[in-house]
Design an enzyme around this catalytic site. Structure first.
Site, short mmCIF file in Angstrom:
data_model
loop_
_atom_site.label_atom_id
_atom_site.label_comp_id
_atom_site.label_asym_id
_atom_site.label_seq_id
_atom_site.Cartn_x
_atom_site.Cartn_y
_atom_site.Cartn_z
N THR A 74 -4.60 8.32 -10.71
CA THR A 74 -5.54 9.26 -10.09
C THR A 74 -5.31 10.64 -10.69
OG1 THR A 74 -5.50 7.98 -8.05
CG2 THR A 74 -6.35 10.23 -7.91
N GLU A 130 -7.91 3.05 -9.70
CA GLU A 130 -7.43 2.02 -8.77
C GLU A 130 -7.86 2.38 -7.35
OE1 GLU A 130 -5.00 2.46 -6.33
OE2 GLU A 130 -4.31 4.50 -6.79
N LEU A 170 -12.04 4.94 12.25
CA LEU A 170 -12.45 5.86 13.30
C LEU A 170 -11.46 5.77 14.47
CD1 LEU A 170 -14.94 7.74 13.28
CD2 LEU A 170 -16.06 6.16 14.84
N CYS A 218 -0.99 9.14 -1.23
CA CYS A 218 -2.30 9.30 -1.87
C CYS A 218 -3.19 10.33 -1.16
CB CYS A 218 -3.02 7.96 -1.93
SG CYS A 218 -2.28 6.80 -3.10
N LYS A 236 2.27 4.07 7.63
CA LYS A 236 1.35 3.08 8.17
C LYS A 236 2.09 1.77 8.28
CE LYS A 236 -1.61 1.06 5.40
NZ LYS A 236 -2.73 0.79 4.45
#
Length: 444
Positions: free
Chosen positions: A124, A154, A261, A271, A334
């Site tokens: 990126t 990616e 949401l 990222c 996460k």
């Protein structure tokens, strides 16, 4: 004859790409300057956690289709297609991306390219980078114009990286302006990605700058959606409304949809935060910084969620953490990941410790990385161990084992039955009926 592939950089993206391409039947050589990382990968030992990836890595090694090296000479000689998967972290003290690793990799590889090949950027990068790197390759490569650059961003999600590589929702390729070179690059990439195209995966052909903008634009949109519902959580708290019901109602609107949401502690990882900041920095360099000023508020909303989480926990303890024990469930940014980069969970834990709390953390996968990032925190060997003696328990990463916790089991080890649900992952009535004081972001 099938193309032989190299993968330059064997971090999260590179190791995943290498193992998945080998599993598709390609001969793959992974290259990294980190000799210890290469040794671990060559032994079938994945340096990070990603569901399903380690079996692919070992299968590739056992088949002989996958190998690893620290030699640029070997990679340049071996590969027909060279995938650049080098990291682009945020510069220290700045919003901009640090391209030093990408530029070094391109320089070292290009100087050794003595036969026709395709170099494919997956990192990126700020828009405009590919054009500059293409000129660098043309200047340095002994093979000259027969070393062609394409850009192929990616779109991996941690926890779903194998699926996203082997069954992507789209493939985007940025091609050079020269029609001959572009036609060759497209042909090669269609051959490499033939199994995905056979499944009907969309193949989007663009120029360099458009392809570079796709990933950061997608991340900016995703971050905006997450921060939008968290901004609504701020309003709900002030109005004594329930953001989870608001989110549910919004999700039935086809124009909005329910994905991402979910209100809570916000985003982190390697990222989204750094990509939206680099996007803002690049827009400023291009003279269109006003187009992305909304991303600054997106970023600030995200940070405010962490502050509010600390405030909620402190309120439950009567206004101070001093002399109080806090159990923290979650350290990864996460679930299904061991990544603690810019982790909201770990940030909250460290902040509370800084305000005088005795903090013990548990995470099913991220303990080693958390200890390295925050060695001053205490760590438990289980959720119950982290909660033992706690005056308040914080759920900060929504691992399934935390969602399934029995309130009665946890009640047996805590000092006080106070819980703050940072991910809106628990059933409030279940916990309250078990005698807990339950609080969550954006809920009454």
């Amino acid at each position: 004859m099938a193309h032989r592939l190299t993968v330059i950089g064997t971090g999260y993206l590179g190791a995943t790409h290498a193992a998945c391409m080998a599993d598709l039947g390609f001969e793959v050589l992974g290259l990294d300057v980190d000799a210890e990382r290469i040794a671990r990968l060559a032994a079938g030992d994945l340096p990070f956690y990603e569901p399903g990836l380690e079996p692919l890595l070992r299968r590739g090694l056992e088949s002989g289709r996958l190998r690893f090296t620290t030699s640029y000479d070997e990679a340049a000689e071996f590969g027909d297609v060279h995938f650049l998967c080098v990291g682009t972290p945020q510069k220290a003290g700045e919003y901009a991306a640090d391209l030093a690793y990408v530029e070094e990799a391109v320089t070292r590889l290009a100087a050794r390219l003595r036969r026709p090949c395709l170099v494919v950027g997956k990192s990126t990068v700020p828009v405009g980078t590919a054009d500059r790197l293409a000129r660098r390759i043309a200047e340095l490569a002994p093979v000259g114009g027969d070393a062609v650059l394409a850009w192929n961003p990616e779109f991996l999600r941690e926890g779903f990286a194998c699926k996203d590589t082997l069954h992507p929702d789209r493939i985007v390729v940025g091609l050079p302006a020269d029609q001959g070179a572009a036609g060759h690059a497209e042909k090669v990439l269609r051959e490499v990605y033939a199994p995905m195209l056979a499944e009907g995966t969309p193949f989007v052909v663009a120029d360099y700058p458009t392809s570079e903008l796709v990933k950061v634009s997608a991340n900016a949109f995703l971050a905006t959606k997450i921060s939008f519902i968290n901004a609504m959580a701020e309003v709900c708290e002030a109005a004594h409304a329930d953001v989870t019901k608001l989110s549910e109602a919004l999700s039935y609107d086809d124009r909005i949809g329910g994905r991402f949401l979910g209100p809570g502690l916000g985003f982190g990882g390697g990222c989204l935060p750094k990509d939206i900041r680099a996007f803002m920095a690049r827009a400023g360099e291009l003279g269109v910084d006003q187009a992305l000023t909304f991303l600054r508020e997106v970023d600030e909303i995200n940070i405010r969620r962490r502050i509010r989480m600390v405030d909620l926990a402190r309120e439950l303890l009567g206004g101070s953490f001093i002399g109080r024990t806090v159990g923290v469930l979650g350290a990864a940014f996460k679930p299904d990941s061991d990544d603690v980069r810019d982790s909201p969970a770990l940030d909250v834990a460290a902040t509370i410790r800084g305000q005088g709390g005795r903090v013990t953390v548990f995470d099913p996968r991220a303990m080693d990385n958390a200890r390295r990032a925050q060695p001053a925190l205490a760590y438990g060997e289980s959720a119950l161990a982290a909660a033992r003696g706690a005056h308040v328990v914080l759920l900060l990463t929504e691992w399934s084992e935390f969602r399934r916790m029995d309130p009665a089991d946890l009640a047996e080890v805590v000092a006080e039955r106070n819980i703050v649900d940072g991910r809106n992952a628990l059933d409030p009535e279940r916990w309250r009926s078990a005698g807990w004081t339950y609080r969550a972001l954006g809920r009454p």
